[in-house]
Design a protein around this motif. Structure first.
Motif, mmCIF file in Angstrom:
data_model
loop_
_atom_site.group_PDB
_atom_site.id
_atom_site.type_symbol
_atom_site.label_atom_id
_atom_site.label_comp_id
_atom_site.label_asym_id
_atom_site.label_seq_id
_atom_site.Cartn_x
_atom_site.Cartn_y
_atom_site.Cartn_z
ATOM 1 N N CYS A 116 0.849 -1.199 0.000
ATOM 2 C CA CYS A 116 0.000 0.000 0.000
ATOM 3 C C CYS A 116 0.881 1.244 0.000
ATOM 4 C CB CYS A 116 -1.010 -0.045 1.147
ATOM 5 S SG CYS A 116 -2.061 -1.509 1.031
ATOM 6 N N SER A 117 0.660 2.203 0.928
ATOM 7 C CA SER A 117 1.398 3.464 0.750
ATOM 8 C C SER A 117 2.894 3.295 1.013
ATOM 9 C CB SER A 117 0.794 4.587 1.591
ATOM 10 O OG SER A 117 1.091 4.428 2.942
ATOM 11 N N GLY A 118 3.295 2.215 1.646
ATOM 12 C CA GLY A 118 4.724 1.965 1.817
ATOM 13 C C GLY A 118 5.375 1.372 0.576
ATOM 14 N N SER A 119 4.550 0.997 -0.393
ATOM 15 C CA SER A 119 5.046 0.215 -1.534
ATOM 16 C C SER A 119 6.150 0.920 -2.327
ATOM 17 C CB SER A 119 3.873 -0.119 -2.457
ATOM 18 O OG SER A 119 4.310 -0.648 -3.670
ATOM 19 N N VAL A 120 5.978 2.207 -2.619
ATOM 20 C CA VAL A 120 6.982 2.912 -3.425
ATOM 21 C C VAL A 120 8.306 3.008 -2.657
ATOM 22 C CG1 VAL A 120 6.257 5.239 -2.716
ATOM 23 C CG2 VAL A 120 7.419 4.926 -4.889
ATOM 24 N N TYR A 121 8.239 2.994 -1.342
ATOM 25 C CA TYR A 121 9.466 3.067 -0.538
ATOM 26 C C TYR A 121 10.124 1.701 -0.402
ATOM 27 C CZ TYR A 121 7.711 7.671 -0.164
ATOM 28 O OH TYR A 121 7.253 8.915 -0.530
ATOM 29 N N LEU A 122 9.326 0.628 -0.455
ATOM 30 C CA LEU A 122 9.905 -0.712 -0.580
ATOM 31 C C LEU A 122 10.622 -0.815 -1.927
ATOM 32 C CD1 LEU A 122 10.218 -3.680 0.424
ATOM 33 C CD2 LEU A 122 8.056 -4.180 -0.742
ATOM 34 N N ALA A 123 10.015 -0.234 -2.968
ATOM 35 C CA ALA A 123 10.643 -0.231 -4.297
ATOM 36 C C ALA A 123 11.940 0.569 -4.278
ATOM 37 C CB ALA A 123 9.670 0.347 -5.328
ATOM 38 N N LEU A 124 11.949 1.685 -3.549
ATOM 39 C CA LEU A 124 13.185 2.480 -3.441
ATOM 40 C C LEU A 124 14.273 1.689 -2.710
ATOM 41 C CD1 LEU A 124 14.735 5.182 -3.709
ATOM 42 C CD2 LEU A 124 13.656 5.902 -1.551
ATOM 43 N N ALA A 125 13.887 1.002 -1.630
ATOM 44 C CA ALA A 125 14.859 0.185 -0.893
ATOM 45 C C ALA A 125 15.410 -0.907 -1.795
ATOM 46 C CB ALA A 125 14.191 -0.422 0.343
ATOM 47 N N SER A 126 14.527 -1.508 -2.577
ATOM 48 C CA SER A 126 14.931 -2.565 -3.499
ATOM 49 C C SER A 126 15.947 -2.033 -4.503
ATOM 50 C CB SER A 126 13.684 -3.093 -4.221
ATOM 51 O OG SER A 126 13.989 -4.067 -5.170
ATOM 52 N N LEU A 127 15.631 -0.876 -5.050
ATOM 53 C CA LEU A 127 16.515 -0.233 -6.037
ATOM 54 C C LEU A 127 17.903 0.015 -5.422
ATOM 55 C CD1 LEU A 127 15.395 2.983 -7.960
ATOM 56 C CD2 LEU A 127 17.549 2.926 -6.738
ATOM 57 N N LEU A 128 17.917 0.514 -4.187
ATOM 58 C CA LEU A 128 19.202 0.855 -3.574
ATOM 59 C C LEU A 128 20.008 -0.383 -3.227
ATOM 60 C CD1 LEU A 128 18.057 3.898 -1.406
ATOM 61 C CD2 LEU A 128 19.655 3.942 -3.348
ATOM 62 N N ASP A 129 19.315 -1.496 -2.960
ATOM 63 C CA ASP A 129 20.035 -2.747 -2.696
ATOM 64 C C ASP A 129 20.453 -3.447 -3.987
ATOM 65 O OD1 ASP A 129 20.365 -2.838 0.030
ATOM 66 O OD2 ASP A 129 18.566 -4.019 0.435
ATOM 67 N N ALA A 130 19.761 -3.191 -5.099
ATOM 68 C CA ALA A 130 19.995 -3.982 -6.317
ATOM 69 C C ALA A 130 20.752 -3.243 -7.418
ATOM 70 C CB ALA A 130 18.657 -4.474 -6.880
ATOM 71 N N ALA A 131 20.641 -1.924 -7.471
ATOM 72 C CA ALA A 131 21.266 -1.195 -8.585
ATOM 73 C C ALA A 131 22.627 -0.641 -8.167
ATOM 74 C CB ALA A 131 20.353 -0.044 -9.018
ATOM 75 N N ASP A 132 23.452 -0.338 -9.148
ATOM 76 C CA ASP A 132 24.742 0.283 -8.866
ATOM 77 C C ASP A 132 24.545 1.796 -8.861
ATOM 78 O OD1 ASP A 132 27.270 1.224 -8.685
ATOM 79 O OD2 ASP A 132 27.993 0.370 -10.570
ATOM 80 N N VAL A 133 24.616 2.395 -7.680
ATOM 81 C CA VAL A 133 24.409 3.850 -7.574
ATOM 82 C C VAL A 133 25.659 4.538 -7.031
ATOM 83 C CG1 VAL A 133 21.894 3.655 -7.329
ATOM 84 C CG2 VAL A 133 23.343 3.612 -5.284
ATOM 85 N N GLU A 134 26.778 3.822 -7.065
ATOM 86 C CA GLU A 134 28.022 4.358 -6.481
ATOM 87 C C GLU A 134 28.378 5.726 -7.055
ATOM 88 O OE1 GLU A 134 30.006 3.450 -3.960
ATOM 89 O OE2 GLU A 134 28.496 1.922 -3.508
ATOM 90 N N GLY A 135 28.160 5.894 -8.355
ATOM 91 C CA GLY A 135 28.534 7.153 -9.005
ATOM 92 C C GLY A 135 27.489 8.246 -8.878
ATOM 93 N N GLY A 136 26.402 7.966 -8.138
ATOM 94 C CA GLY A 136 25.303 8.931 -8.021
ATOM 95 C C GLY A 136 24.271 8.688 -9.109
ATOM 96 N N ALA A 137 23.024 8.849 -8.755
ATOM 97 C CA ALA A 137 21.947 8.603 -9.725
ATOM 98 C C ALA A 137 20.725 9.432 -9.344
ATOM 99 C CB ALA A 137 21.570 7.117 -9.731
ATOM 100 N N ARG A 138 20.014 9.907 -10.344
ATOM 101 C CA ARG A 138 18.732 10.593 -10.105
ATOM 102 C C ARG A 138 17.622 9.562 -10.248
ATOM 103 N NH1 ARG A 138 19.408 15.367 -11.601
ATOM 104 N NH2 ARG A 138 19.038 16.204 -9.532
ATOM 105 N N VAL A 139 16.760 9.499 -9.247
ATOM 106 C CA VAL A 139 15.664 8.520 -9.218
ATOM 107 C C VAL A 139 14.329 9.241 -9.379
ATOM 108 C CG1 VAL A 139 14.541 6.705 -7.878
ATOM 109 C CG2 VAL A 139 16.997 7.050 -7.647
#
Lengths: 419, 89
Positions: free
Chosen positions: A292-315
């Motif tokens: 529910c309303s936490g869903s987009v933040y679970l998606a953000l957590a997932s992204l931060l655990d799964a994607a390479d953002v070392e160089g900085g990224a705009r989400v």
């Protein structure tokens, strides 16, 4: 208004202690497995009879607060719980959460509701409060928390409904997500796509809801692009995280918006773009279900655990709530964001959930079904839940619901995963 | 007084666009089964497929319309009439 960084300082989720494979639920309910590829869901978190929106919220926020020093904890002067699983018409979930988290009494405490959108309203209003400078150093704790009340009557929605909460600490040291201040787009209107008219059931019109989700993404992004010079859906954002009622809707919405991109990308280009920019955000939602309303933040957590953002990224983030209200907004993440989320060990906690079969699932569903129904004196059942709690794979401190006394909800701290 | 702009290819163009979109998104459906009295779900299209079909039809016809406009259409006949009317605008 301040131009100093503002955003999410810390993020944690709680996604229950039990899970069922979506395929097992399909088989148990006699649902058509041909629908699985468009659903794109693998597992679903399952609530226990001693869990409710209050325990989910507290169990998401407590580990995050435990990492703060006493001065930081005392600076939380706004607590917002966002839920469509309220436990009372007057008394907020936040009031119980405030007590169980031991927050300062110098704190504004409220509950907000707008289906799956409201946590983002909470984050944005909190960020604006922090940015106003009216109370320098103030922080806000925003928690999107819900339980699923759907059963076989919801047909294909049931396998995609999760349970749990996401907790976001908002302040001026945004280690997790520095919001692009002023960069947002809104799109809201009245529609009856899904609702929870009572404490035991939801009603939903799947077409109306899916159509509104996609129309709102297009509308909210148009508004974003009106406010942010030269913003383009295909090129401005390195990564995307969206409200995920099921992962298939995110893929469909991405395809729909990419139709507006010029020159028109090929189908292959759209699929490659989806895999690169969206799939990292879907790994956890596919294992949990709709938060529910936490869903987009679970998606953000997932992204931060799964994607390479070392160089900085705009989400780019998209939040949608039935009824309906929506917002597209953005922020910047980097290696420090990933490190902050890694501390929460979200992947380990998801893997530690014990698996239940269909028969046990239906028992647990019945046991949790009346957690939002008012009862003057409901017997304590934390002790009955103890054997279930022990099956969780990681030892952790946990708040459990322990009945009511004169309608006053009772809670108890215990240890899970101690077997 | 200005005469209304005539629809481009008429209902036949809308029908062709719907047939092509259904064939693209749910390829197993026989053409004879795509009749005016049926809803897209009767052809085995789930809600995600229905979005894809509608967006594909809109692209083929060059019509821009919010998806919400399609929420209450009871069958393919109503879908055809709605799009035919929209093409005239």
């Amino acid at each position: 208004m301040s131009t100093a960084p503002i955003g999410i300082e810390a993020l944690n989720v709680y996604c229950g202690l039990a899970r069922i494979p979506v395929a097992a639920l399909f088989a148990g309910r006699g649902l058509d497995p041909a629908r699985l590829p468009n659903l794109m869901m693998d597992q679903k978190s399952v609530a226990l009879p001693c869990e409710d929106p209050v325990t989910n919220a507290v169990n998401a926020a407590k580990p995050l607060l435990d990492r703060l020093d006493p001065v930081e904890r005392a600076s939380i002067e706004l607590l917002v719980t966002s839920t469509e699983s309220g436990v009372d018409y007057s008394k907020s979930v936040a009031s119980y959460v405030h007590e169980q988290l031991g927050l300062s009494r110098r704190c504004r405490t409220i509950e907000v509701k707008q289906a799956c959108y409201a946590a983002t309203a909470g984050v944005q209003l909190a960020a604006a409060y922090v940015a106003s400078g009216l109370s320098p150093g103030a922080k806000a704790l925003v928690i999107g928390t819900d339980v699923s009340v759907v059963d076989e009557r919801a047909e294909y929605t049931e396998p995609a409904m999760g349970t749990g909460a996401a907790a976001m600490l908002v302040g001026d040291r945004p280690r997790v997500l520095a919001l692009d201040q002023g960069a947002f787009g809104l799109h809201s209107y009245e529609t009856f796509d899904s609702a929870r008219p009572g404490p035991t059931f939801d009603v939903a019109d799947s077409d109306r809801s899916l159509f509104a989700y996609i129309d709102c993404l297009r509308g909210a992004f148009r508004d974003y692009a009106d406010r942010v010079e030269e913003a383009g859906f295909a090129e401005t954002f390195d990564l995307l995280a969206m409200h995920t009622p099921f992962a298939g809707i995110v893929r469909a919405a991405h395809r729909a918006v990419m139709r507006d991109v010029r020159p028109a990308p090929s189908r292959q280009e759209v699929e490659t773009d989806f895999a690169r920019r969206l799939e990292p955000s879907l790994r956890y939602p596919r294992l949990v279900g709709n938060l529910c309303s936490g869903s987009v933040y679970l998606a953000l957590a997932s992204l931060l655990d799964a994607a390479d953002v070392e160089g900085g990224a705009r989400v780019g983030l998209y939040s949608y709530g039935s009824g309906c209200a929506s917002e597209f907004f953005s922020g910047v993440v980097d290696g420090e964001s990933a490190a902050a989320v890694r501390e929460a060990r979200i992947g380990d906690h998801l893997a530690a959930r014990f698996e239940v079969d269909f028969a046990e699932y239906t028992e647990l569903l019945a046991g949790n079904a009346r957690c939002l129904v008012p009862e003057r004196d409901r017997p304590a059942e934390a002790a009955r839940c103890a054997p279930l709690l022990s099956r969780f794979g990681i030892e952790r401190e946990l708040l459990v619901f322990n009945g009511t006394k004169g309608y006053h909800r009772q809670y108890e701290w215990t240890t899970a995963g101690a077997a | 007084m200005t005469a209304p702009r005539p629809p481009r290819g008429g209902r036949a163009e809308v029908e062709r666009a719907i047939l092509a979109a259904v064939a693209e998104i749910v390829p197993g459906v026989a053409r004879a089964d795509i009749t005016a009295d049926k809803h897209l779900r009767d052809l085995g299209a789930d809600s995600v497929d229905r979005v894809e079909i509608i967006l594909s039809v809109l692209d083929r016809l060059g019509v821009r319309e919010p998806l919400a406009s399609f929420s209450d259409l009871p069958n393919i006949g109503a879908l055809t009439e709605f799009l035919y009317e929209r093409m005239g605008k």
